[in-house]
Design a protein around this motif. Structure first.
Motif, PDB file in Angstrom:
ATOM      1  N   ILE A 110       0.630  -1.223  -0.080  1.00  0.00           N
ATOM      2  CA  ILE A 110       0.007   0.089  -0.097  1.00  0.00           C
ATOM      3  C   ILE A 110       0.773   1.102  -0.136  1.00  0.00           C
ATOM      4  O   ILE A 110       0.608   2.254  -0.822  1.00  0.00           O
ATOM      5  CB  ILE A 110      -1.184   0.170   1.242  1.00  0.00           C
ATOM      6  CG1 ILE A 110      -2.001  -1.081   1.117  1.00  0.00           C
ATOM      7  CG2 ILE A 110      -1.616   1.290   1.381  1.00  0.00           C
ATOM      8  CD1 ILE A 110      -2.730  -1.292   2.368  1.00  0.00           C
ATOM      9  N   ARG A 111       2.060   1.279   0.951  1.00  0.00           N
ATOM     10  CA  ARG A 111       2.771   2.431   0.931  1.00  0.00           C
ATOM     11  C   ARG A 111       3.358   2.571  -0.475  1.00  0.00           C
ATOM     12  O   ARG A 111       3.670   3.833  -0.981  1.00  0.00           O
ATOM     13  CB  ARG A 111       3.962   2.123   2.010  1.00  0.00           C
ATOM     14  CG  ARG A 111       4.702   3.550   2.282  1.00  0.00           C
ATOM     15  CD  ARG A 111       6.186   2.816   2.872  1.00  0.00           C
ATOM     16  NE  ARG A 111       6.835   2.409   1.789  1.00  0.00           N
ATOM     17  CZ  ARG A 111       7.332   2.757   0.818  1.00  0.00           C
ATOM     18  NH1 ARG A 111       7.329   3.921   0.592  1.00  0.00           N
ATOM     19  NH2 ARG A 111       8.171   1.840   0.007  1.00  0.00           N
ATOM     20  N   MET A 112       3.964   1.361  -0.709  1.00  0.00           N
ATOM     21  CA  MET A 112       4.661   1.590  -2.216  1.00  0.00           C
ATOM     22  C   MET A 112       3.980   2.260  -3.188  1.00  0.00           C
ATOM     23  O   MET A 112       4.396   3.277  -3.938  1.00  0.00           O
ATOM     24  CB  MET A 112       5.078   0.095  -2.802  1.00  0.00           C
ATOM     25  CG  MET A 112       6.025   0.017  -3.684  1.00  0.00           C
ATOM     26  SD  MET A 112       6.319  -1.917  -4.114  1.00  0.00           S
ATOM     27  CE  MET A 112       6.978  -2.245  -2.970  1.00  0.00           C
ATOM     28  N   TYR A 113       2.600   1.853  -3.496  1.00  0.00           N
ATOM     29  CA  TYR A 113       1.718   2.493  -4.644  1.00  0.00           C
ATOM     30  C   TYR A 113       1.519   3.826  -4.167  1.00  0.00           C
ATOM     31  O   TYR A 113       1.492   4.711  -5.146  1.00  0.00           O
ATOM     32  CB  TYR A 113       0.428   1.502  -4.684  1.00  0.00           C
ATOM     33  CG  TYR A 113       0.750   0.336  -5.411  1.00  0.00           C
ATOM     34  CD1 TYR A 113       1.314   0.456  -6.660  1.00  0.00           C
ATOM     35  CD2 TYR A 113       0.235  -0.923  -5.087  1.00  0.00           C
ATOM     36  CE1 TYR A 113       1.383  -0.757  -7.538  1.00  0.00           C
ATOM     37  CE2 TYR A 113       0.195  -2.051  -5.667  1.00  0.00           C
ATOM     38  CZ  TYR A 113       0.826  -2.144  -6.818  1.00  0.00           C
ATOM     39  OH  TYR A 113       0.875  -3.281  -7.584  1.00  0.00           O
ATOM     40  N   MET A 119       2.890   2.584 -11.142  1.00  0.00           N
ATOM     41  CA  MET A 119       3.656   1.774 -12.250  1.00  0.00           C
ATOM     42  C   MET A 119       4.901   1.213 -11.822  1.00  0.00           C
ATOM     43  O   MET A 119       6.068   1.596 -12.023  1.00  0.00           O
ATOM     44  CB  MET A 119       3.916   2.730 -13.421  1.00  0.00           C
ATOM     45  CG  MET A 119       2.857   3.463 -14.114  1.00  0.00           C
ATOM     46  SD  MET A 119       1.386   2.202 -14.819  1.00  0.00           S
ATOM     47  CE  MET A 119       0.225   2.155 -13.577  1.00  0.00           C
ATOM     48  N   THR A 120       4.840  -0.086 -11.275  1.00  0.00           N
ATOM     49  CA  THR A 120       5.656  -0.700 -10.785  1.00  0.00           C
ATOM     50  C   THR A 120       5.334  -2.306 -10.635  1.00  0.00           C
ATOM     51  O   THR A 120       4.339  -2.661 -10.708  1.00  0.00           O
ATOM     52  CB  THR A 120       6.297  -0.342  -9.099  1.00  0.00           C
ATOM     53  OG1 THR A 120       6.988  -1.177  -8.747  1.00  0.00           O
ATOM     54  CG2 THR A 120       4.853  -0.609  -8.283  1.00  0.00           C
ATOM     55  N   THR A 146       0.742  -8.325  -7.374  1.00  0.00           N
ATOM     56  CA  THR A 146      -0.300  -7.366  -7.415  1.00  0.00           C
ATOM     57  C   THR A 146       0.097  -6.289  -8.551  1.00  0.00           C
ATOM     58  O   THR A 146       1.247  -6.299  -8.990  1.00  0.00           O
ATOM     59  CB  THR A 146      -0.484  -6.399  -5.933  1.00  0.00           C
ATOM     60  OG1 THR A 146       0.394  -5.289  -5.953  1.00  0.00           O
ATOM     61  CG2 THR A 146      -0.594  -7.165  -4.879  1.00  0.00           C
ATOM     62  N   ARG A 147      -1.000  -5.801  -9.258  1.00  0.00           N
ATOM     63  CA  ARG A 147      -0.601  -4.806 -10.128  1.00  0.00           C
ATOM     64  C   ARG A 147      -1.735  -3.802 -10.284  1.00  0.00           C
ATOM     65  O   ARG A 147      -3.152  -4.084 -10.250  1.00  0.00           O
ATOM     66  CB  ARG A 147      -0.607  -5.342 -11.852  1.00  0.00           C
ATOM     67  CG  ARG A 147      -0.782  -4.464 -12.784  1.00  0.00           C
ATOM     68  CD  ARG A 147      -0.559  -5.062 -14.073  1.00  0.00           C
ATOM     69  NE  ARG A 147       0.925  -5.426 -14.221  1.00  0.00           N
ATOM     70  CZ  ARG A 147       1.309  -6.364 -15.299  1.00  0.00           C
ATOM     71  NH1 ARG A 147       0.504  -7.408 -15.690  1.00  0.00           N
ATOM     72  NH2 ARG A 147       2.705  -6.321 -15.457  1.00  0.00           N
ATOM     73  N   VAL A 148      -1.620  -2.669 -10.361  1.00  0.00           N
ATOM     74  CA  VAL A 148      -2.556  -1.362 -10.665  1.00  0.00           C
ATOM     75  C   VAL A 148      -2.467  -1.056 -12.184  1.00  0.00           C
ATOM     76  O   VAL A 148      -1.494  -0.716 -12.498  1.00  0.00           O
ATOM     77  CB  VAL A 148      -2.155  -0.285  -9.887  1.00  0.00           C
ATOM     78  CG1 VAL A 148      -3.437   0.808 -10.131  1.00  0.00           C
ATOM     79  CG2 VAL A 148      -2.288  -0.595  -8.494  1.00  0.00           C
ATOM     80  N   ARG A 149      -3.432  -1.408 -12.825  1.00  0.00           N
ATOM     81  CA  ARG A 149      -3.616  -1.153 -14.264  1.00  0.00           C
ATOM     82  C   ARG A 149      -5.087  -0.890 -14.706  1.00  0.00           C
ATOM     83  O   ARG A 149      -6.150  -1.393 -14.105  1.00  0.00           O
ATOM     84  CB  ARG A 149      -3.091  -2.284 -15.253  1.00  0.00           C
ATOM     85  CG  ARG A 149      -3.106  -1.904 -16.727  1.00  0.00           C
ATOM     86  CD  ARG A 149      -2.210  -3.049 -17.236  1.00  0.00           C
ATOM     87  NE  ARG A 149      -0.680  -2.672 -17.007  1.00  0.00           N
ATOM     88  CZ  ARG A 149       0.373  -3.313 -17.637  1.00  0.00           C
ATOM     89  NH1 ARG A 149       0.230  -4.393 -18.339  1.00  0.00           N
ATOM     90  NH2 ARG A 149       1.652  -3.016 -17.150  1.00  0.00           N
ATOM     91  N   TYR A 150      -5.049   0.222 -15.438  1.00  0.00           N
ATOM     92  CA  TYR A 150      -6.405   0.536 -15.968  1.00  0.00           C
ATOM     93  C   TYR A 150      -7.370   1.261 -14.647  1.00  0.00           C
ATOM     94  O   TYR A 150      -8.566   1.021 -14.657  1.00  0.00           O
ATOM     95  CB  TYR A 150      -7.272  -0.454 -16.578  1.00  0.00           C
ATOM     96  CG  TYR A 150      -6.610  -1.094 -17.746  1.00  0.00           C
ATOM     97  CD1 TYR A 150      -6.052  -0.669 -18.795  1.00  0.00           C
ATOM     98  CD2 TYR A 150      -6.196  -2.718 -17.644  1.00  0.00           C
ATOM     99  CE1 TYR A 150      -5.308  -1.187 -20.073  1.00  0.00           C
ATOM    100  CE2 TYR A 150      -5.369  -3.184 -18.577  1.00  0.00           C
ATOM    101  CZ  TYR A 150      -4.855  -2.446 -19.554  1.00  0.00           C
ATOM    102  OH  TYR A 150      -4.251  -2.865 -20.509  1.00  0.00           O
ATOM    103  N   GLY A 151      -6.533   1.901 -13.826  1.00  0.00           N
ATOM    104  CA  GLY A 151      -7.233   2.357 -12.484  1.00  0.00           C
ATOM    105  C   GLY A 151      -7.666   1.457 -11.435  1.00  0.00           C
ATOM    106  O   GLY A 151      -8.613   1.782 -10.499  1.00  0.00           O
TER     107      GLY A 151
END
Length: 217
Positions: A110-113, A119-120, A146-151
Motif C-alpha cells: 500500500i505504501r509503495m503504490y 507503475m511498478t 499485485t498490479r495497478v492497471r486501468y485504474g
C-alpha cells in the motif's frame, strides 16, 4: 501436461467451472505425502483462472437447496478467515498462518503504490520462508502478486496445492476482501483476480459431492 484455462464472471462461477474441469480432466492418483495420505486426488496439471468481477456478491457459492449439499463456505466463515489472511494472530495448534507472512507486506505494498507510484512490478507478496519446506503441511498459497492497471488493483495468486471443495471458495472470497481493502487504501478501484495452480484438486471424499453439484448421478 495439459494446461487448463477458465474465464469466469465471479467466484461462484469460477468454482463451478473448476469442478467441471477437475471431474472431466483431472489426473487421478494416490497421495504418497500430504493431506489425506493414502487416499486419492483428482487434479489438474496446471490451471489459470481469470475472474473478471470477483467482487460480485455473494462471494461464496450459493448451492441450490434441492441438491441437498452443505455450501463449502459461509459469509461468516469468510469473515473469520479474513483475520487468518490479514493479521499475524496464530493459535497454539497452528504451524503458520498466511497472515504472519502477508500482514507486514500488504501495508508495504500500500505504501509503495501511494508514495512511489502505481507503475511498478515490485509489489509482490511471498507466503513462505526458507523453513517452510520442512513443515509437515507447508503453505498452499505461496504468492500474492499485485498490479495497478486501468485504474484498478488486480491480484495474481499462486497455490502450490489447492483443495477445490474445502478451500477454494473461502480462499478466494478472503483474498477478494483483502484486495478491496488494499484498493481503498491505495485510492484505486477493485480489479480482477487471476489465480494459477499446479495442484487444483478434489479429494476422493468430494468426488460424489462434485457430481451432485454438477447435476450428475
Amino acid at each position: 501436461m495439459k494446461l487448463t484455462q477458465i474465464t469466469a464472471r465471479d467466484i461462484p462461477d469460477a468454482w463451478f467451472q473448476a469442478i467441471n474441469a477437475v471431474v472431466n480432466d483431472g489426473f487421478e492418483y494416490k497421495i504418497d505425502r500430504g493431506s489425506y495420505q493414502g487416499s486419492k486426488r483428482r487434479e489438474l496439471d496446471f490451471v489459470t483462472i481469470q475472474i473478471e468481477y470477483p467482487g460480485t456478491k455473494p462471494l461464496v457459492p450459493d448451492i441450490p437447496a434441492h441438491l441437498g449439499l452443505i455450501p463449502p463456505a459461509s459469509e461468516e466463515y469468510v469473515q473469520d478467515y479474513l483475520k487468518y489472511l490479514m493479521t499475524s494472530e496464530k493459535q497454539e495448534n497452528e504451524q503458520y498462518t498466511y497472515g504472519e507472512f502477508l500482514e507486514p507486506q500488504l501495508f508495504e505494498v500500500i505504501r509503495m503504490y501511494k508514495e512511489d507510484g502505481l507503475m511498478t512490478n515490485q509489489a509482490c507478496m511471498a507466503v513462505c520462508d526458507t523453513n517452510s519446506i520442512y513443515l509437515e503441511d507447508p503453505p498452499c498459497l505461496r504468492q500474492v502478486d499485485t498490479r495497478v492497471r486501468y485504474g484498478k488493483l488486480h491480484f495474481y495468486v499462486y497455490f502450490r496445492s489447492w483443495d477445490l471443495w474445502g478451500g477454494f471458495p473461502a480462499n478466494l472470497a478472503g483474498l477478494q476482501m483483502m484486495k478491496e481493502f488494499m484498493a481503498s487504501e491505495i485510492g484505486v478501484d477493485d480489479g480482477e483476480i487471476i489465480a494459477v495452480s499446479k495442484g487444483l484438486h478434489l479429494y476422493e471424499y468430494a468426488w460424489p459431492l462434485a457430481n451432485i453439484r454438477l447435476g450428475r448421478k
